[in-house]
Motif scaffolding. Structure first.
Motif, PDB file in Angstrom:
ATOM      1  N   PRO A 412       0.839  -1.209   0.000  1.00 34.84           N
ATOM      2  CA  PRO A 412       0.000   0.000   0.000  1.00 34.84           C
ATOM      3  C   PRO A 412       0.871   1.255   0.000  1.00 34.84           C
ATOM      4  O   PRO A 412       1.856   1.344   0.750  1.00 34.84           O
ATOM      5  N   VAL A 413       0.495   2.215  -0.839  1.00 38.00           N
ATOM      6  CA  VAL A 413       1.279   3.448  -1.000  1.00 38.00           C
ATOM      7  C   VAL A 413       0.340   4.647  -0.958  1.00 38.00           C
ATOM      8  O   VAL A 413      -0.750   4.626  -1.540  1.00 38.00           O
ATOM      9  N   THR A 414       0.757   5.682  -0.263  1.00 35.82           N
ATOM     10  CA  THR A 414       0.027   6.957  -0.234  1.00 35.82           C
ATOM     11  C   THR A 414       0.699   7.927  -1.198  1.00 35.82           C
ATOM     12  O   THR A 414       1.910   8.184  -1.087  1.00 35.82           O
ATOM     13  N   VAL A 415      -0.074   8.461  -2.129  1.00 35.88           N
ATOM     14  CA  VAL A 415       0.462   9.367  -3.158  1.00 35.88           C
ATOM     15  C   VAL A 415      -0.095  10.774  -2.924  1.00 35.88           C
ATOM     16  O   VAL A 415      -1.312  10.955  -2.812  1.00 35.88           O
ATOM     17  N   THR A 416       0.794  11.767  -2.853  1.00 40.85           N
ATOM     18  CA  THR A 416       0.405  13.167  -2.643  1.00 40.85           C
ATOM     19  C   THR A 416       0.836  13.981  -3.844  1.00 40.85           C
ATOM     20  O   THR A 416       2.013  13.950  -4.234  1.00 40.85           O
ATOM     21  N   ARG A 417      -0.113  14.713  -4.421  1.00 37.63           N
ATOM     22  CA  ARG A 417       0.169  15.542  -5.593  1.00 37.63           C
ATOM     23  C   ARG A 417      -0.232  16.986  -5.311  1.00 37.63           C
ATOM     24  O   ARG A 417      -1.299  17.250  -4.758  1.00 37.63           O
ATOM     25  N   ASP A 418       0.627  17.927  -5.742  1.00 40.01           N
ATOM     26  CA  ASP A 418       0.356  19.365  -5.611  1.00 40.01           C
ATOM     27  C   ASP A 418       0.712  20.050  -6.915  1.00 40.01           C
ATOM     28  O   ASP A 418       1.685  19.689  -7.583  1.00 40.01           O
ATOM     29  N   MET A 419      -0.086  21.044  -7.269  1.00 36.70           N
ATOM     30  CA  MET A 419       0.174  21.824  -8.473  1.00 36.70           C
ATOM     31  C   MET A 419      -0.233  23.272  -8.235  1.00 36.70           C
ATOM     32  O   MET A 419      -1.220  23.549  -7.548  1.00 36.70           O
ATOM     33  N   ALA A 420       0.553  24.207  -8.773  1.00 37.26           N
ATOM     34  CA  ALA A 420       0.251  25.638  -8.674  1.00 37.26           C
ATOM     35  C   ALA A 420       0.427  26.273 -10.048  1.00 37.26           C
ATOM     36  O   ALA A 420       1.466  26.109 -10.693  1.00 37.26           O
ATOM     37  N   LEU A 421      -0.584  26.987 -10.490  1.00 37.13           N
ATOM     38  CA  LEU A 421      -0.559  27.696 -11.768  1.00 37.13           C
ATOM     39  C   LEU A 421      -0.885  29.156 -11.525  1.00 37.13           C
ATOM     40  O   LEU A 421      -1.877  29.475 -10.856  1.00 37.13           O
ATOM     41  N   THR A 422      -0.050  30.064 -12.020  1.00 38.07           N
ATOM     42  CA  THR A 422      -0.310  31.501 -11.907  1.00 38.07           C
ATOM     43  C   THR A 422      -0.199  32.150 -13.276  1.00 38.07           C
ATOM     44  O   THR A 422       0.680  31.796 -14.071  1.00 38.07           O
ATOM     45  N   ILE A 423      -1.105  33.074 -13.542  1.00 39.17           N
ATOM     46  CA  ILE A 423      -1.123  33.816 -14.798  1.00 39.17           C
ATOM     47  C   ILE A 423      -1.173  35.294 -14.467  1.00 39.17           C
ATOM     48  O   ILE A 423      -2.065  35.740 -13.732  1.00 39.17           O
ATOM     49  N   ASP A 424      -0.244  36.075 -14.987  1.00 41.26           N
ATOM     50  CA  ASP A 424      -0.196  37.524 -14.781  1.00 41.26           C
ATOM     51  C   ASP A 424      -0.122  38.213 -16.138  1.00 41.26           C
ATOM     52  O   ASP A 424       0.809  37.957 -16.916  1.00 41.26           O
ATOM     53  N   ILE A 425      -1.087  39.083 -16.421  1.00 42.41           N
ATOM     54  CA  ILE A 425      -1.122  39.841 -17.670  1.00 42.41           C
ATOM     55  C   ILE A 425      -1.303  41.321 -17.329  1.00 42.41           C
ATOM     56  O   ILE A 425      -2.155  41.670 -16.501  1.00 42.41           O
ATOM     57  N   ALA A 426      -0.507  42.198 -17.943  1.00 35.48           N
ATOM     58  CA  ALA A 426      -0.569  43.632 -17.642  1.00 35.48           C
ATOM     59  C   ALA A 426      -0.560  44.447 -18.929  1.00 35.48           C
ATOM     60  O   ALA A 426       0.170  44.136 -19.878  1.00 35.48           O
ATOM     61  N   LEU A 427      -1.371  45.509 -18.952  1.00 31.64           N
ATOM     62  CA  LEU A 427      -1.394  46.499 -20.027  1.00 31.64           C
ATOM     63  C   LEU A 427      -1.050  47.860 -19.433  1.00 31.64           C
ATOM     64  O   LEU A 427      -1.477  48.186 -18.317  1.00 31.64           O
ATOM     65  N   ARG A 428      -0.304  48.664 -20.192  1.00 26.49           N
ATOM     66  CA  ARG A 428       0.039  50.014 -19.740  1.00 26.49           C
ATOM     67  C   ARG A 428       0.025  50.947 -20.947  1.00 26.49           C
ATOM     68  O   ARG A 428       0.644  50.645 -21.972  1.00 26.49           O
ATOM     69  N   LEU A 429      -0.688  52.058 -20.828  1.00 25.70           N
ATOM     70  CA  LEU A 429      -0.819  53.007 -21.937  1.00 25.70           C
ATOM     71  C   LEU A 429       0.548  53.515 -22.362  1.00 25.70           C
ATOM     72  O   LEU A 429       1.338  53.989 -21.537  1.00 25.70           O
ATOM     73  N   SER A 430       0.828  53.427 -23.680  1.00 22.46           N
ATOM     74  CA  SER A 430       2.115  53.894 -24.195  1.00 22.46           C
ATOM     75  C   SER A 430       1.970  55.122 -25.078  1.00 22.46           C
ATOM     76  O   SER A 430       2.875  55.953 -25.126  1.00 22.46           O
ATOM     77  N   SER A 431       0.852  55.265 -25.801  1.00 21.61           N
ATOM     78  CA  SER A 431       0.634  56.446 -26.640  1.00 21.61           C
ATOM     79  C   SER A 431      -0.842  56.551 -26.979  1.00 21.61           C
ATOM     80  O   SER A 431      -1.572  55.559 -26.968  1.00 21.61           O
ATOM     81  N   THR A 432      -1.282  57.762 -27.295  1.00 20.50           N
ATOM     82  CA  THR A 432      -2.663  57.999 -27.709  1.00 20.50           C
ATOM     83  C   THR A 432      -2.755  59.298 -28.477  1.00 20.50           C
ATOM     84  O   THR A 432      -1.992  60.244 -28.223  1.00 20.50           O
ATOM     85  N   SER A 433      -3.673  59.342 -29.446  1.00 25.72           N
ATOM     86  CA  SER A 433      -3.927  60.573 -30.185  1.00 25.72           C
ATOM     87  C   SER A 433      -5.063  61.372 -29.571  1.00 25.72           C
ATOM     88  O   SER A 433      -5.373  62.471 -30.033  1.00 25.72           O
TER      89      SER A 433
END
Length: 501
Positions: A412-433
C-alpha cells in the motif's frame, strides 16, 4: 389707473425664465461634462503588454521508494501501461461463469512497463502469478476488493500466466517484450514559465452618435523557459479584429473582441488540461472561472460616468468597484495622470475529480483553490484606460491511496500531488492621439472643483449677486413703471377744478 394683471403675470414669467436661464448658464460654465473620451475617426491608442504563466508541480509517495511507479504519467512509448479490468456478476460459480473474467485476457506490455488491474465487480478477487508456468520469472500477487486496483511493474521480458486464486478458471496472460532502443523521454519538469510581451492597440474606424467601431490590433511574442530535453522556438503572433461598442452603455456587440478572448481562454484551458501535469487538472475549473453566463460584455477601454470612491462600474461580464486613486507616470507626452482604481476579485474553493495518470478508470477527489484579481486604472478627466493588471492562480492538492505490486507482494502506497498555476497579464498606456486635458487632483464634480479653487466661490457669488440685482431692478422697473435712480420723477397732471353749474 390700475395695472393690467395679465401683463404683470406675463412680465413675471419672462423675468423668472430669464433668471433660471442665467443660473443654468452659470452651472454649465463651471460644471464639467462627462461622456466617452473625445473620439473621432482615426483616434488611436496603444498599450504595452507583458505577462507570464508559471507552473509548478510535485508528486511524492509514502514509502518514497515507490515514487517513480506511483507518480508515473501515462505513456505512449516504452515503457507502456496496460489496463486490465476484472468483471463479475456478483455470484461467480466455482465451476465457471462467462460473466466473470479478466478483460482483456491477453495484455502486451514492454519491458519496464506496468500492468494495472481494476476490480469493477462486486466480489473480491485475488490475482496471483502461475509459478509453475512462469519458470524463471518473478512472481506477483495481490488482493483486490471491489473498486480497488493493483499495479505491477514488469522489468524482465517473458510470458506471465496468472489466475484468480478464488476462481481458478479466471485466467490471463501478460506478454512482456524487450524494450526497444529509443531516446529517453525526460520526466515532466517540476516547474516552467511562459513569458509574453508585445503591444495591443485600437483605432476608431467607424463613428456615429450612438456607436463606435474599433479596429483592435495586437502583436505578441511568446517564449518558454528552457526545459530539459525539449527545444522550443519563440513564437510571434499578430492580428486584428473589429469591435463595436455602444457609446451610451459601453456594451460590446456579440462576436467581437470578448468572443475572441473567450475562445482563446477556452482553448488555453483545454490545452492546460491536456498537459501531462501530475495533478491532471480538468478544464471546467478554468472555464467556469474565466467565462461567465450570457450577460452583456462591457468594454474595458474607457468608462463614461463620473467616478468617485465606491462607485460601481460595469466591466466585462459584471460589476466592479472604485476602491482608490493613484498618480501614474506614463511615457512620452502623456506624463503624469491622476486615475481612479477599479478592482474586482473572485476567490473560491472547489472539489474536482483528479484522474489517476496510470489508470483512467479510477479517480481521487481533490481540493482546488481559485483566485482571480482584476485591476483597471481610468483617467479622471477622460475615463480612458491607463493600465490593467490581471492575476489568476489555481492550486490543487490531493492525497490518494494505491497499491504497488512487487515480487514480494502488493504494497500500500500513499500518493500526494500538488500543483500551482499563476497567470499575470498587464497592459500600460504607451501612446494615444486623444486629447488628455489636465488631470484633476480630486473628484471632478462641481463641489470638487470648488474645493480645489477657493477663489471660485467668491467670484461665482459675486457674479450671481450682480445678475440677480440687475434682474430685480429690471423686473421692478417693468412691473411698477419705475425710472432709473437719479432721474426726475414724472408729475401726474392735476385735474382742473370744475365749477358747479
Amino acid at each position: 389707473m390700475s395695472e393690467d394683471p395679465t401683463s404683470t403675470t406675463k412680465l413675471f414669467i419672462r423675468s423668472y425664465m430669464t433668471l433660471v436661464g442665467a443660473f443654468t448658464l452659470l452651472l454649465l460654465a463651471v460644471a464639467p461634462v462627462y461622456a466617452a473620451p473625445p473620439l473621432s475617426l482615426g483616434s488611436s491608442t496603444s498599450y504595452n503588454l507583458t505577462g507570464k504563466i508559471q507552473v509548478s508541480q510535485s508528486c511524492t509517495s509514502d514509502p518514497a521508494i515507490y515514487t517513480p511507479q506511483a507518480c508515473a504519467p501515462p505513456s505512449t512509448g516504452n515503457p507502456t501501461v496496460a489496463n486490465v479490468t476484472i468483471l463479475d456478476d456478483g455470484s461467480c460459480s466455482s465451476s465457471g461463469d462467462p460473466a466473470c473474467s479478466f478483460s482483456p485476457m491477453f495484455a502486451p506490455v514492454s519491458q519496464g512497463g506496468m500492468v494495472v488491474w481494476t476490480n469493477l465487480g462486486t466480489l473480491q478477487h485475488d490475482v496471483k502469478s502461475n509459478a509453475t508456468a512462469n519458470i524463471g520469472l518473478p512472481n506477483f500477487s495481490g488482493n483486490i476488493t471491489s473498486g480497488g486496483s493493483l499495479r505491477v511493474s514488469f522489468l524482465q521480458p517473458g510470458v506471465y500466466q496468472y489466475y484468480d486464486l478464488a476462481y481458478s478458471w479466471m485466467r490471463g496472460t501478460i506478454v512482456v517484450t524487450p524494450a526497444a532502443s529509443a531516446p529517453v523521454v525526460p520526466p515532466m519538469p517540476s516547474s516552467f514559465q511562459v513569458d509574453l510581451g508585445g503591444n495591443l492597440g485600437w483605432n476608431v474606424v467607424g463613428l456615429s452618435t450612438s456607436q463606435g467601431n474599433l479596429n483592435v490590433s495586437h502583436q505578441i511574442s511568446l517564449s518558454v523557459s528552457p526545459l530539459p530535453g525539449i527545444s522550443f522556438t519563440p513564437v510571434t503572433e499578430s492580428g486584428s479584429y473589429e469591435q463595436s461598442i455602444n457609446l451610451s452603455t459601453r456594451a460590446e456587440s456579440p462576436s467581437t473582441a470578448t468572443g475572441i478572448v473567450e475562445s482563446f481562454s477556452t482553448s488555453l484551458a483545454s490545452a492546460l488540461a491536456g498537459a501531462t501535469f501530475a495533478t491532471g487538472v480538468t478544464s471546467p475549473v478554468f472555464q467556469s472561472t474565466l467565462l461567465a453566463s450570457n450577460t452583456p460584455d462591457y468594454t474595458t477601454w474607457w468608462v463614461n460616468a463620473p467616478l468617485s470612491l465606491g462607485s460601481p462600474v460595469q466591466i466585462l461580464h459584471g460589476w466592479s468597484s472604485v476602491t482608490g486613486s493613484e498618480g501614474l507616470n506614463l511615457p512620452g507626452s502623456i506624463g503624469t495622470r491622476s486615475a481612479w482604481i477599479v478592482t474586482s476579485q473572485l476567490s473560491q474553493s472547489i472539489n474536482i475529480s483528479i484522474p489517476d495518470p496510470s489508470n483512467p478508470l479510477s479517480s481521487t477527489t481533490s481540493t482546488a483553490a481559485v483566485i482571480l484579481k482584476l485591476l483597471w486604472s481610468y483617467d479622471k478627466s477622460t475615463g480612458l484606460l491607463l493600465r490593467n493588471d490581471n492575476a489568476a492562480s489555481l492550486t490543487t492538492h490531493s492525497v490518494a491511496q494505491t497499491t504497488i505490486g512487487t515480487v514480494t507482494g502488493p504494497v500500500p502506497v500513499t500518493v500526494t500531488r500538488d500543483m500551482a498555476l499563476t497567470i499575470d497579464i498587464a497592459l500600460r498606456l504607451s501612446s494615444t492621439s486623444l486629447s488628455l486635458p489636465k488631470s484633476p487632483s480630486r473628484t471632478s464634480t462641481l463641489m470638487g472643483l470648488l474645493s480645489v479653487m477657493p477663489w471660485v466661490p467668491l467670484g461665482i457669488a459675486g457674479l450671481a449677486a450682480g445678475v440677480a440685482a440687475a434682474l430685480i431692478v429690471w423686473f421692478t422697473r417693468r412691473a411698477k413703471g419705475a425710472t432709473l435712480p437719479g432721474s426726475a420723477p414724472a408729475t401726474a397732471p392735476i385735474p382742473s377744478p370744475t365749477t358747479p353749474s
